[in-house]
Design a protein around this motif. Structure first.
Motif, PDB file in Angstrom:
ATOM      1  N   THR A   1       1.058  35.365 -23.383  1.00  0.00           N
ATOM      2  CA  THR A   1       2.224  36.201 -23.103  1.00  0.00           C
ATOM      3  C   THR A   1       3.472  35.355 -22.932  1.00  0.00           C
ATOM      4  OG1 THR A   1       3.056  38.059 -21.804  1.00  0.00           O
ATOM      5  CG2 THR A   1       2.095  36.254 -20.552  1.00  0.00           C
ATOM      6  N   ASP A   2       4.618  35.963 -23.296  1.00  0.00           N
ATOM      7  CA  ASP A   2       5.927  35.381 -23.002  1.00  0.00           C
ATOM      8  C   ASP A   2       6.893  36.558 -22.959  1.00  0.00           C
ATOM      9  OD1 ASP A   2       7.318  32.312 -23.493  1.00  0.00           O
ATOM     10  OD2 ASP A   2       8.621  34.068 -23.428  1.00  0.00           O
ATOM     11  N   PHE A   3       7.694  36.637 -21.903  1.00  0.00           N
ATOM     12  CA  PHE A   3       8.518  37.846 -21.789  1.00  0.00           C
ATOM     13  C   PHE A   3       9.698  37.882 -22.755  1.00  0.00           C
ATOM     14  CE2 PHE A   3      11.211  36.525 -17.754  1.00  0.00           C
ATOM     15  CZ  PHE A   3      11.703  35.421 -18.444  1.00  0.00           C
TER      16      PHE A   3
ATOM     17  N   ALA B   1      11.684  37.844 -28.650  1.00  0.00           N
ATOM     18  CA  ALA B   1      11.933  37.086 -29.890  1.00  0.00           C
ATOM     19  C   ALA B   1      10.826  36.051 -30.092  1.00  0.00           C
ATOM     20  CB  ALA B   1      13.298  36.407 -29.826  1.00  0.00           C
ATOM     21  N   HIS B   2      10.366  35.419 -29.007  1.00  0.00           N
ATOM     22  CA  HIS B   2       9.273  34.451 -29.106  1.00  0.00           C
ATOM     23  C   HIS B   2       8.011  35.136 -29.624  1.00  0.00           C
ATOM     24  CE1 HIS B   2      11.010  31.429 -25.922  1.00  0.00           C
ATOM     25  NE2 HIS B   2      11.635  31.395 -27.067  1.00  0.00           N
ATOM     26  N   ILE B   3       7.748  36.328 -29.095  1.00  0.00           N
ATOM     27  CA  ILE B   3       6.491  37.014 -29.453  1.00  0.00           C
ATOM     28  C   ILE B   3       6.534  37.530 -30.895  1.00  0.00           C
ATOM     29  CG2 ILE B   3       5.004  38.999 -28.859  1.00  0.00           C
ATOM     30  CD1 ILE B   3       4.818  36.408 -27.039  1.00  0.00           C
TER      31      ILE B   3
ATOM     32  N   LEU C   1      -0.810  26.885 -18.623  1.00  0.00           N
ATOM     33  CA  LEU C   1       0.635  27.082 -18.610  1.00  0.00           C
ATOM     34  C   LEU C   1       1.319  25.739 -18.715  1.00  0.00           C
ATOM     35  CD1 LEU C   1       1.704  28.022 -15.014  1.00  0.00           C
ATOM     36  CD2 LEU C   1      -0.578  28.602 -15.762  1.00  0.00           C
ATOM     37  N   HIS C   2       2.002  25.563 -19.834  1.00  0.00           N
ATOM     38  CA  HIS C   2       2.661  24.284 -20.100  1.00  0.00           C
ATOM     39  C   HIS C   2       4.173  24.474 -19.996  1.00  0.00           C
ATOM     40  CE1 HIS C   2       3.099  20.276 -21.759  1.00  0.00           C
ATOM     41  NE2 HIS C   2       4.061  20.750 -22.523  1.00  0.00           N
ATOM     42  N   GLY C   3       4.792  23.673 -19.151  1.00  0.00           N
ATOM     43  CA  GLY C   3       6.253  23.735 -19.034  1.00  0.00           C
ATOM     44  C   GLY C   3       6.735  25.028 -18.405  1.00  0.00           C
TER      45      GLY C   3
ATOM     46  N   LEU D   1      -0.042  31.355 -20.485  1.00  0.00           N
ATOM     47  CA  LEU D   1       1.045  32.076 -19.802  1.00  0.00           C
ATOM     48  C   LEU D   1       2.373  31.391 -20.125  1.00  0.00           C
ATOM     49  CD1 LEU D   1      -0.655  32.549 -16.298  1.00  0.00           C
ATOM     50  CD2 LEU D   1      -0.424  34.242 -18.117  1.00  0.00           C
ATOM     51  N   GLY D   2       3.345  32.157 -20.641  1.00  0.00           N
ATOM     52  CA  GLY D   2       4.627  31.553 -21.040  1.00  0.00           C
ATOM     53  C   GLY D   2       4.424  30.737 -22.297  1.00  0.00           C
ATOM     54  N   CYS D   3       3.966  31.399 -23.362  1.00  0.00           N
ATOM     55  CA  CYS D   3       3.541  30.681 -24.572  1.00  0.00           C
ATOM     56  C   CYS D   3       4.702  30.280 -25.467  1.00  0.00           C
ATOM     57  CB  CYS D   3       2.551  31.531 -25.365  1.00  0.00           C
ATOM     58  SG  CYS D   3       3.270  33.077 -25.954  1.00  0.00           S
TER      59      CYS D   3
ATOM     60  N   GLY E   1      16.719  35.081 -14.290  1.00  0.00           N
ATOM     61  CA  GLY E   1      17.467  33.827 -14.326  1.00  0.00           C
ATOM     62  C   GLY E   1      16.947  32.835 -15.339  1.00  0.00           C
ATOM     63  N   TYR E   2      15.920  33.232 -16.121  1.00  0.00           N
ATOM     64  CA  TYR E   2      15.401  32.327 -17.147  1.00  0.00           C
ATOM     65  C   TYR E   2      16.209  32.527 -18.437  1.00  0.00           C
ATOM     66  CZ  TYR E   2      12.351  29.273 -19.643  1.00  0.00           C
ATOM     67  OH  TYR E   2      11.899  28.197 -20.371  1.00  0.00           O
ATOM     68  N   ILE E   3      16.441  31.453 -19.178  1.00  0.00           N
ATOM     69  CA  ILE E   3      17.216  31.525 -20.427  1.00  0.00           C
ATOM     70  C   ILE E   3      16.457  32.347 -21.479  1.00  0.00           C
ATOM     71  CG2 ILE E   3      17.998  30.153 -22.427  1.00  0.00           C
ATOM     72  CD1 ILE E   3      19.766  29.490 -20.128  1.00  0.00           C
TER      73      ILE E   3
HETATM   74  C1  LIG Z   1       9.965  25.870 -21.185  1.00  0.00           C
HETATM   75  S1  LIG Z   1       9.312  27.219 -22.062  1.00  0.00           S
HETATM   76  C2  LIG Z   1       7.681  26.648 -22.453  1.00  0.00           C
HETATM   77  C3  LIG Z   1       7.071  27.395 -23.587  1.00  0.00           C
HETATM   78  C4  LIG Z   1       5.700  26.886 -24.049  1.00  0.00           C
HETATM   79  N1  LIG Z   1       4.727  26.941 -23.000  1.00  0.00           N
HETATM   80  C5  LIG Z   1       5.852  25.492 -24.601  1.00  0.00           C
HETATM   81  O1  LIG Z   1       5.556  24.550 -23.869  1.00  0.00           O
HETATM   82  O2  LIG Z   1       6.290  25.369 -25.751  1.00  0.00           O
HETATM   83  C6  LIG Z   1       8.997  28.459 -20.822  1.00  0.00           C
HETATM   84  C7  LIG Z   1       8.631  29.806 -21.388  1.00  0.00           C
HETATM   85  O3  LIG Z   1       8.269  30.686 -20.317  1.00  0.00           O
HETATM   86  C8  LIG Z   1       8.765  31.993 -20.581  1.00  0.00           C
HETATM   87  N2  LIG Z   1       8.915  32.672 -19.280  1.00  0.00           N
HETATM   88  C9  LIG Z   1       9.717  32.315 -18.254  1.00  0.00           C
HETATM   89  N3  LIG Z   1       9.587  33.167 -17.224  1.00  0.00           N
HETATM   90  C10 LIG Z   1       8.668  34.092 -17.604  1.00  0.00           C
HETATM   91  C11 LIG Z   1       8.099  35.238 -16.968  1.00  0.00           C
HETATM   92  N4  LIG Z   1       8.481  35.594 -15.749  1.00  0.00           N
HETATM   93  N5  LIG Z   1       7.179  35.958 -17.640  1.00  0.00           N
HETATM   94  C12 LIG Z   1       6.794  35.598 -18.896  1.00  0.00           C
HETATM   95  N6  LIG Z   1       7.319  34.514 -19.549  1.00  0.00           N
HETATM   96  C13 LIG Z   1       8.231  33.772 -18.907  1.00  0.00           C
HETATM   97  C14 LIG Z   1      10.087  31.734 -21.304  1.00  0.00           C
HETATM   98  O4  LIG Z   1      10.507  32.803 -22.108  1.00  0.00           O
HETATM   99  C15 LIG Z   1       9.764  30.478 -22.118  1.00  0.00           C
HETATM  100  O5  LIG Z   1       9.339  30.793 -23.414  1.00  0.00           O
END
Ligand SMILES: C[S@@+](CC[C@H](N)C(=O)[O-])C[C@H]1O[C@@H](n2cnc3c(N)ncnc32)[C@H](O)[C@@H]1O
Length: 509
Positions: A73-75, A78-80, A119-121, A50-52, A7-9
């Motif tokens: 990591t980021d799933f 394209a980000h990676i 983990l930010h955001g 986490l979620g970079c 459900g994440y964009i």
């Molecule tokens: C709001 S963004 C924040 C990205 C970064 N931390 C920043 O502040 O610029 C959230 C990130 O978390 C990643 N994400 C969400 N759910 C995830 C999961 N279950 N496993 C790994 N990454 C995830 C998304 O792809 C997205 O890049």
């Protein structure tokens, strides 16, 4: 929805921001502000994000701290790809990017134990199951004494606007359109709702202004902020309870202005808060006093108080650098109580001292005007200056040479990208071990300088005109090549006068 996204964009990339709260030296300073023992940022650390997202924060930090190892990591693959491309262009060997979900990363065999997990955001935008996975990850991978940085939307600051997000999500998910179409439709419907005089807006202070602000905000950001399936503003004490499962306790805020009570609460409010013994309840009640809507919490696995003597010694050893032009230093600071004047007799001596180059607190204490302030006021002044972003904590100068090599390579890679993109607006500083906000034009001026181009404005105009781009003045495109060049000359003069000396001190040149 693809099955891996929960459900994440994933169809739209996130913004490419650098978040200085993740900087090891900043986290060290926040811990020092609370007199708690942590590993110093000059030590070879292991850090994990986490979620970079697009990996800018981790990439900048890896370049600025070549003595440490960075994992992220980021799933979203394209980000990676973007993150790895920048790391490869910079030749960074101490950064490791994974496209694993949190669940897969939990069992990744190649990971070390970490000093810092950040983990930010993330926390407010994922499911409860993913939150549990993150807590398990921290429990498994954070060293005793290690720090976990976690930011999230919180209550009660989101109380009145939460219903806005709910409708945004509902209008935005009516049809399976592209994310931008869904966002535009949601915003249009909410605009119409307001025009129809829905009483919700009149009864909820700040909500109409918030909706108005959406019109000017980055759409990629808005999509990630509001159109995910999960969106949970938390009470601080609930987050504390979840993280306690990983043996974590709350250390303090990574936003250093939060450390200065006088900026955020009246004396009566402080006295009231001091009556509350339970730490988590006190901190949660504080959020009501300041109507907090976003928290940047640091947790520690095993908080050990630094003795008075050790804390003082660490403060004295810490170097600081000015990251703004001295002449433009603001005279006001904004906290929870609104604007407060920065008394020149308190802040001036530090700003003047740092205008000559990075210095330790110890060396500044020999300046009579600093010595006169005494210990407590000096520490508070530094917390305010760093919290406002005017001053940065630095690494010591022992391994400066190695850091300069790594940041030079990284910054060149970012500046080369600036030829065609304005995405990454931060460079790495070998002095602070963190990032510095540098916009695209400033990056191109720096690139011209690096390439010994005889006329930087002409170089930048060649870059822009080759792409058919023009400059904007007051939001309007400047027409002729001559006018564009003239504008660039004006900007270059300001750059040379105000920004270049600061960049030089931060080791960007
Ligand atoms: C709001 S963004 C924040 C990205 C970064 N931390 C920043 O502040 O610029 C959230 C990130 O978390 C990643 N994400 C969400 N759910 C995830 C999961 N279950 N496993 C790994 N990454 C995830 C998304 O792809 C997205 O890049």
């Amino acid at each position: 929805m693809s099955s891996w996204t929960s459900g994440y964009i994933s169809e739209v990339a996130y913004t490419a921001g650098f978040y200085r709260e993740l900087t090891p030296a900043m986290l060290e300073l926040a811990a020092l502000g609370k007199s708690v023992l942590t590993t110093q940022a000059t030590a070879p650390l292991t850090m994990c994000e986490l979620g970079c997202g697009r990996g800018v924060s981790t990439n900048v930090l890896a370049a600025a701290n070549p003595h440490s190892q960075f994992y992220a990591t980021d799933f979203n693959p394209a980000h990676i790809v973007e993150a790895r491309t920048l790391a490869a262009a910079a030749g960074s060997k101490n950064v490791h990017f994974f496209d694993s979900s949190f669940a897969d990363f939990l069992n990744e065999p190649s990971l070390p134990q970490f000093d810092i997990i950040a983990l930010h955001g993330i926390l407010s935008w994922i499911s409860e199951e993913n939150r549990r996975t993150i807590v398990a990850f921290i429990a498994r991978h954070l060293k005793p004494g290690g720090l976990a940085y976690v930011s999230y939307n919180c209550m009660p600051g989101w109380a009145s606007a939460s219903p806005l997000r709910r409708l945004m999500m509902e209008f935005g998910s009516l049809h399976h359109d592209a994310a931008f179409t869904r966002l535009n439709r949601a915003l249009e419907m909410l605009g119409k709702l307001k025009e129809a005089n829905a009483r919700y807006f009149a009864a909820s202070p700040g909500v109409a202004e918030r909706l108005e602000k959406f019109k000017t905000q980055n759409k990629n950001y808005l999509i990630h902020e509001f159109l995910n399936e999960d969106w949970h503003p938390f009470y601080h004490m609930d987050v504390t309870a979840e993280f306690a499962e990983a043996k974590l306790t709350f250390l303090g805020s990574a936003h250093l202005l939060d450390h200065v009570d006088a900026l955020n609460m009246t004396e009566a409010q402080r006295n009231f808060l001091n009556e509350i013994e339970d730490v988590a309840l006190r901190e949660t009640t504080r959020d009501y006093i300041v109507n907090q809507q976003f928290r940047r919490d640091i947790f520690i696995k095993g908080g050990v108080p630094l003795g008075l003597f050790a804390a003082r010694e660490r403060w004295q050893e810490m170097r600081f650098a000015l990251s703004i032009n001295r002449a433009d230093a603001p005279t006001k600071v904004t906290g929870g109580l609104g604007e407060a004047a920065m008394q020149p007799e308190v802040y001036g001596p530090f700003l003047d001292a740092l205008a000559t180059g990075p210095r330790t607190l110890k060396s500044m204490q020999s300046i009579p005007a600093v010595a006169e302030l005494g210990w407590a006021r000096s520490i508070q002044a530094l917390l305010v200056l760093v919290g406002s972003g005017h001053v940065q904590p630095c690494l010591d100068d022992k391994n400066d040479g190695k850091r300069r090599e790594a940041t030079r390579r990284f910054n060149r890679a970012v500046m080369e990208n600036a030829r065609h993109s304005a995405d990454v607006q931060a460079l790495a500083s070998p002095v602070t071990g963190g990032g510095v906000g540098v916009d695209r034009f400033e990056q191109l001026f720096l690139l011209a300088r690096l390439n010994k181009h005889p006329d930087a404005p002409t170089f930048v105009w060649q870059v822009l005109s080759a792409l058919g781009q023009r400059l904007l003045r007051d939001g309007v495109a400047i027409e002729t090549p001559e006018q564009n060049l003239e504008e660039l000359r004006t900007r270059h003069a300001t750059f040379q006068e105000k920004r270049l000396p600061v960049f030089e001190q931060l080791g960007l040149t």
